[in-house]
Structure formats: C-alpha cells, structure tokens
Design a protein around this motif. Structure first.
Motif, mmCIF file in Angstrom:
data_model
loop_
_atom_site.group_PDB
_atom_site.id
_atom_site.type_symbol
_atom_site.label_atom_id
_atom_site.label_comp_id
_atom_site.label_asym_id
_atom_site.label_seq_id
_atom_site.Cartn_x
_atom_site.Cartn_y
_atom_site.Cartn_z
ATOM 1 N N GLU A 275 122.428 31.520 32.098
ATOM 2 C CA GLU A 275 123.483 30.524 31.854
ATOM 3 C C GLU A 275 124.751 30.824 32.652
ATOM 4 O O GLU A 275 125.196 31.966 32.716
ATOM 5 C CB GLU A 275 123.800 30.535 30.347
ATOM 6 C CG GLU A 275 124.929 29.620 29.919
ATOM 7 C CD GLU A 275 125.117 29.621 28.390
ATOM 8 O OE1 GLU A 275 124.142 29.860 27.651
ATOM 9 O OE2 GLU A 275 126.258 29.393 27.947
ATOM 10 N N GLU A 276 125.311 29.791 33.242
ATOM 11 C CA GLU A 276 126.641 29.778 33.868
ATOM 12 C C GLU A 276 126.999 31.091 34.588
ATOM 13 O O GLU A 276 128.018 31.710 34.262
ATOM 14 C CB GLU A 276 127.689 29.478 32.788
ATOM 15 C CG GLU A 276 128.970 28.884 33.340
ATOM 16 C CD GLU A 276 130.039 28.617 32.267
ATOM 17 O OE1 GLU A 276 129.826 28.945 31.088
ATOM 18 O OE2 GLU A 276 131.073 28.081 32.627
ATOM 19 N N GLN A 286 126.602 26.606 42.488
ATOM 20 C CA GLN A 286 125.622 26.751 41.409
ATOM 21 C C GLN A 286 124.252 26.246 41.863
ATOM 22 O O GLN A 286 123.216 26.826 41.539
ATOM 23 C CB GLN A 286 126.095 25.996 40.156
ATOM 24 C CG GLN A 286 125.048 25.865 39.047
ATOM 25 C CD GLN A 286 124.451 27.196 38.613
ATOM 26 O OE1 GLN A 286 125.142 28.199 38.526
ATOM 27 N NE2 GLN A 286 123.141 27.205 38.354
ATOM 28 N N GLU A 290 120.744 28.217 41.869
ATOM 29 C CA GLU A 290 119.542 27.618 41.274
ATOM 30 C C GLU A 290 118.389 27.609 42.269
ATOM 31 O O GLU A 290 117.245 27.931 41.926
ATOM 32 C CB GLU A 290 119.876 26.188 40.805
ATOM 33 C CG GLU A 290 118.829 25.505 39.954
ATOM 34 C CD GLU A 290 117.720 24.838 40.738
ATOM 35 O OE1 GLU A 290 116.665 24.581 40.135
ATOM 36 O OE2 GLU A 290 117.881 24.591 41.960
ATOM 37 N N MET A 297 117.787 27.739 34.924
ATOM 38 C CA MET A 297 119.240 27.860 34.865
ATOM 39 C C MET A 297 119.764 26.952 33.755
ATOM 40 O O MET A 297 119.257 25.848 33.546
ATOM 41 C CB MET A 297 119.877 27.417 36.183
ATOM 42 C CG MET A 297 119.442 28.173 37.430
ATOM 43 S SD MET A 297 119.907 29.925 37.492
ATOM 44 C CE MET A 297 121.666 29.854 37.197
ATOM 45 N N PHE A 318 120.923 22.397 36.875
ATOM 46 C CA PHE A 318 120.407 23.223 35.781
ATOM 47 C C PHE A 318 119.086 22.625 35.295
ATOM 48 O O PHE A 318 118.890 21.419 35.349
ATOM 49 C CB PHE A 318 121.384 23.240 34.597
ATOM 50 C CG PHE A 318 122.760 23.734 34.929
ATOM 51 C CD1 PHE A 318 122.988 25.065 35.264
ATOM 52 C CD2 PHE A 318 123.852 22.873 34.892
ATOM 53 C CE1 PHE A 318 124.275 25.518 35.558
ATOM 54 C CE2 PHE A 318 125.135 23.321 35.196
ATOM 55 C CZ PHE A 318 125.349 24.640 35.522
#
Lengths: 432, 432
Positions: A275-276, A286, A290, A297, A318
């Motif tokens: 996560e994050e 991000q 990923e 993610m 995500f």
C-alpha cells in the motif's frame, strides 16, 4: 492463502477492454498514455448508476435541519426531517475538529430543505461543487452528514443503513488487523511485532497489515528506517508463519527506486498487497512502481475526488483501491468507486481511521460492497471520541464482537446503534 | 501584441531537454508517457534552491507567537519575535473563515519557537507534512502566516518583503483586468462587457480576462452557456479592437471535446491564453486539450502540492502556470514554482482572489518573480475584508494607484503598509 496479482486479475472476465495489454515493466512506457487500461465508458456507466434506493421511500423525506454538535474537539452530526425523524453520526476522530466551520458556512445549504431521497446528488454537489474548499477537511464533514442522513433513513425504513445503498454480500466481515498504535513505525520489529501479535491473538486475526518506512511523505530513495523494514518483513513472516495473510503500508515513505526495492522483498516473503509506497499524489511514479512489481498494489486513501479514482482505476495504478469512508465523503461515493472497481475487475477495501464509530460505518459499507477485497480494515473496537471519551452506544440488534477473524454485520436499523442521549446532550450546536 | 505559443516557447533555449518533441495533436498519444517533456533533474534543482535570503539576518529571528485574530468572518495573522518585532497579514477574503481552527490546532506548532530564517522549510513542512489536512483550506492559513512573517522580517531588515525572496525585475507591474463581479458569468455579453469596459477605462487596462461557460466544474461536452461564449469572444474583440490583449478563463466548464471547440474559436479571435477549460484535476484530459490547440494554455489555480506543479510543468500541461498566492500556501512556494517554470522555459502569472490585501501580496510577489508572464491579475483596489469592511491601510512608501495599465510596486518595508491598529483591535485572538 495467496492471492497474487495475476490470479485475481484472471477473474476479471471483462469484455470491451480498451488497450488491455499485460502490464509488464517493459511495457511500462506506454501505460500512462491517454488510452486507459480499462474502458472509461464502462467505468462512467458504473459510477453513474443510482446508489440510494429511492424506491424504499414513497414520499419525500425533507431534511429540515443539519446541525453540528461540538464538545471541545468532538463533533456530532444531527439531522432531522420535517416529519420529525432524526439521525445521528459521530465525526472523524482527528480531522473534524480542524474544519467544523464548514458545516454551517458551506455544507448545510447543500442539504437543508432538500429531499433526502436525492442524497446521491446532494453529496456529489457538496464535494465536487465546492471547488475551493475541496479536500479531506471538507469531505469528513460531508461523510458525517451523510452518515446521519443514512441513520435517519434506515431508521425510517426499519433496515440497516447498508441496505439503503446495496445488496448484502456477507453477514460477517473478514478483517485484517490495522495498526492503531501511535508511533508503531518508530519501534524496532522486536517491540512492534509483539504489540500486533497481542491484538492478533485477542481477535484471532487471519490477516495483518504492517507499516513500512517512516511515513510522512518522506519520499526518500534511501531506506528511511535503515535495515528495519527488511527485518520487519522477514520477522513478521517468521512469527506468524505461512498461513497468516500479511500486507504492508508504505505511508508515502519512498521514492520510486526504494519503493521497488522494498516491493521485491515483499514479493519474496509472499505479502498480499503493498500500500501507498510513495506519496499519494505521485500518480505517474506510482504507476512506474506498479509496473515494475507483481505484488498487488493498494492505495487511494488520501483521495477526495471521483475523477481521481476514475483515473486510478482506469489506468490500473492500483489493483486494490482504498477510499477512506470519511476522507472521501461517505458511503455513496465509496459505492461509486466500488462499482468502478468492479467494472474494471479490480478490488476495493475501504480505509478507516481508528476511533469514533469508524468500525461501525465500515461494517455497514463493506457488507454490501461489490468487488470487496477478501479482508477489511479493523483497528480494534476502539470507540474513543475526539476527546478520548468512550462513546456510549447500544446495539439496536445483535451485540458486536469479533470471532475467528470475522466481525458480524450490525443487524439493527439505521447505523445499528443508539447513542446515549446524555452523551449527545454534553455537546452544543455550533453556529458560525 | 500577440504572444502565440510557439513564439514564446521559441525563447526557451533549454539544454538537456528530455523527450522534447514538438507537441502536435498527432503526437499526443505519447505525451503522458513517463518521460516528461522537460528534464525533472533541472526542475528539481530549481525548486530546491533556497528562497528566503538568510544572509540578510545575522542572528536567529525566533518566532515567539503566531496568533489568529478573528472578527466574525475575517481573519488576521499576527506574529511576534522573541525580540519584540511584529508582522501582520490579512486572511483570504472567503476561504479563511471555513478552516481557521487549523491555525491553533495544527499550524502554530510548525512556526512557534522556530527561527524565521528557516521559513522555506517551515512552510514546506506545514503544507506537505500535514497529509490528511492538505488542500486549499489549509494552505490559505499557511500563506497568511507566511505573509505575516515576511512582513515582520521585511520591517526588521528595512526592505520590501519582495526583496527577501528575490531580485526586483520591475518597478511597475503590467496588469490584466480580472473579473471581480459576482455572477458576471450569468450575464449576457451585452451586459457583462460594459461592466468590464468601465473598469478597463478607469484603469487604462491593456489586457482583460473574460469568463467562459458556467464554471462550477460542470465539465460538460455541451456549450453550457449556449451561444453566449462564442458571442462573448467575438463581441469583446470587436469592442476593444486588435490592440487589447484578451484572455479567457473556462472555470472548469467543459469536457475535452467542448474545450477544444471553444479553444479553436479563441484562436480565431487571437486570444492570448486559455485558462482551465476543464476541471482542474483532469490532468490527462487537460493534456489532450493542450495538445489539440495552439493557443497557450494556463492553469494551476486550485493546486496545493509542489509535486502537482512539477508534473504540470514537466509535462507542459500548461504553458502558463497560475499558482494562487493563498491557495498554494504563500510566496516562497510560489517562487519555487516560478523557478521550475523558468527552468522549463514556461511562464507564471500567479492567481489572486479579489478582496483583502490580495493586490498588495501580488505586487510583492510579481515584482521579483522569474519567468513572469507579461500581465498579472488585478481585480481593482478592492480592499474589503471578509466582513465587507474596507481595511484601513496606509502606505509606508509611495501611494498606491494604477496608471497606463501598470501598478507601481510598493516601496515601503515589509508588506509596505501599516494596518490601522484600531481596526486590528476589533479582532480577538482565537484559541481552539
């Protein structure tokens, strides 16, 4: 136990995918192209479907008043209809106090005098048309008002609030244990893991989420908790064994390079999601993280706009989206994200802070949530309000509790609890 | 008069551009690739250079207190040093009132007891490390506190606040007339243009910015002010002739298709820039609009994060960036954006709301701003506070006024004005 990214993406079964190519590091260069990975037409259709079940109410339910009640740092929301129905909600435990003037000054007019059956649109306007005030400090109050309205409507219709916005998918919510200790991230694994283990034993947890790095949007390309994160990852797996589902939250600690390095260690130790790892608004970065990893993610906790989730889902930044029930402005908006995730074959596990009645709102939401991830955030039955007072509640249905890693869904009407009127009476109405 | 996109991009003279290909609609598909149009290494170097000139202060200037003073909707900020120096600033005219509890609850501790010479870092932490409270409602207070500190430091060093953060580039600021009438966008051109023309004549304006569409994040792919926008565009050019510099602000009214349609009309009528045609957080869509048009695009007014501007500049989503002095958290942060814009060969024209002492803060900023666009926002000398009271100020230097489309820069020390102590005394300190 394992749910690696490919296995659950394999269940998508989506027709009409635009630009649906396998995401590999080599293909990363084209991912943030205008062409999304998932078809925006499908996502938009999913998002626009009505959420609140108007059909449960033959006649208008006109909202007569929306009140913010305060005692020191604590905020309650009370709504009343012109027919005398009432709903109550408890504010966010640490954000509501910084922005409560928004309720009388800019939010009340979005709800008072309106038909509560139009709640989808009222909530949309309250967030998306308050352009210069957008953000978490606004959304937590929209959520509070929405929860109070859902409490009122559920009580009126004699159904749990959850049934107003969806169809039940479970009667018990499997949870993952979140970190509710302050400064847990500052402790060495030898000290933090026993704290988590105590909670895990007490609740018979089947899944646990740890914290990586030092958080605070550090975005460092150095290990900002030198050596500790690797040790935490390894020791947790050793302590709880292969059967425990483990996740980790990076809290925006890393830059891209370090995020990928940590991610590969997580893959080696068979963690279930990551996560994050980098700051929330580093969207393209991000996506690079990923694309470089195979571990699913997770993220989205700091988002407050629907368009942001449309992008995060459409481009599959995500695999698991995590709108916060308060920060994102309530259950109706969260349901709209869940439906977009469903349309893209992705998963949702809403975020919730420890404290207040968060656990309750979470249970209402998750129990009717499409595309729900296997486990949901639970930070123990901590019902301290923003002043550190235990909120005196009584279940309107079965008693609350956890067993075998699950929590039964509230069965009473509305939000499922009575809040002690004497407690409410210690608060006073705030007028700007 | 004309400054079409190509002409000012032609002045960039940048070495080391990464992925610098001409932006044409045909090439649009690759623009949002990971590879930015401008080199992030150069942008990061520009952003990280110190802003506040520490060398003006041999000894620490320790901030003893940061106070929020309130009267009804109005907010003032007062800072004092341990040596008895004082600075004052006036809050944002319509946002400060919704989130003032942030000052005592979460912002004061970022400044009190700290050395004001570290202001770059104090401001960075106050915005970027307050993760869950990020947004305009937080940033307007960070800006207010920063303005008060700059007022104090400028008074101490006996220089205008502007000289604390940059080198003077002009003694008079050429302005464009912004729209300060409420609901101007709801009027037909026959009624709105004469209002603007009156202001233009009064100030001898050389540049005017109009409003397109109905705003409010409508994001419609239909003309949401049917027929009116085209008429406004045409009538304005006819009224003021070829010599007047005209710009337009879309206020997030359109979807991509309609934004491009309106943009082509603006090109036909030789408008100088096209601001925020679609909602501010539609980043990829805005890039599509930018790629389809030749008119310079402007935007960034609703942003509150440095990383967002890094992206907007790095990928050249806009040719002219418009951080708001309040919404973005003050002059030091705005200077960091200006330096990134300079490194990319782009331009900056900060946004400011009408009212309060916005015009003054704008003059301080723009007069030392690198990469400043030719014209800067001016909404008349409207110094009404948030309660509609005229703020009683006295210039510490030359008197204020506009002539021939320019406004002389304040010459007095600090922010350049004394605020009447009797007015300040009508406010009371707010403690959470």
């Amino acid at each position: 136990m394992q749910m690696r990214r490919r296995s659950f993406l394999g269940t998508m079964g989506l027709a009409g995918l635009a630009g649906s190519t396998a995401v590999t590091p080599a293909a990363a260069g084209s991912i943030t192209n205008f062409k999304p990975r998932h078809d925006y037409v499908r996502l938009d259709e999913a998002r626009r479907r009505p959420v609140l079940k108007r059909e449960l109410f033959a006649d208008p339910v006109v909202i007569e008043s929306v009140e913010l009640l305060r005692r020191d740092n604590n905020c309650l929301y009370r709504v009343r209809s012109t027919d005398g129905a009432e709903g109550l909600a408890v504010g966010h435990p640490f954000i509501a106090k910084v922005s409560y003037p928004m309720v009388p000054l800019i939010l009340r007019r979005h709800f008072e005098g309106k038909d509560a059956r139009d709640l989808d649109q009222l909530v949309f306007n309250a967030v998306e048309r308050n352009l210069k005030r957008q953000g978490i400090p606004l959304c937590v109050h929209v959520a509070g008002i929405e929860f109070a309205i859902l409490d009122m409507l559920g009580t009126l219709a004699d159904v749990p609030a959850s049934r107003l916005i969806g169809e039940p998918t479970m009667s018990e919510v499997p949870f993952y244990l979140g970190h509710h200790y302050r400064n847990l991230r500052d402790l060495p694994p030898e000290e933090s893991l026993p704290l988590m283990d105590r909670d895990a034993k007490e609740t018979d947890a089947k899944a646990i989420k740890l914290r990586a790095g030092l958080g605070d949007n550090l975005a460092s390309d150095l290990d900002n908790a030198p050596g500790r994160t690797e040790k935490l990852i390894r020791m947790a797996r050793e302590l709880w064994g292969d059967e425990m589902v483990l996740m980790i939250d990076g809290n925006g600690s890393y830059g891209v390079t370090e995020a990928i390095r940590i991610g590969r260690i997580l893959e080696d130790y068979r963690y279930e999601f990551y996560e994050e790892p980098i700051p929330w608004d580093w969207y393209l970065e991000q996506k690079q993280v990923e694309a470089a990893l195979t571990i699913p993610m997770a993220g989205g906790e700091e988002e407050f706009g629907l368009h942001a989730f449309r992008y995060l889902i459409g481009h599959e930044v995500f695999q698991i989206v995590q709108p916060d029930l308060f920060y994102f402005g309530g259950m109706i908006r969260t349901m709209q994200v869940a439906r977009m995730a469903e349309a893209a074959g992705l998963k949702i596990t809403p975020h919730i802070s420890a404290g207040g009645l968060g656990f309750l709102y979470m249970l209402q939401m998750v129990s009717v949530c499409p595309a729900a991830y296997t486990y949901h955030e639970f930070k123990m039955f901590n019902t301290l309000d923003a002043n550190g007072t235990i909120i005196p509640i009584q279940s309107k249905g079965d008693p609350f509790g956890s067993h075998d890693g699950v929590i039964p869904v509230p069965t009473g009407s509305g939000m499922g609890v009575m809040i002690d009127p004497d407690y409410v009476a210690t608060h006073t109405v705030f007028e700007a």
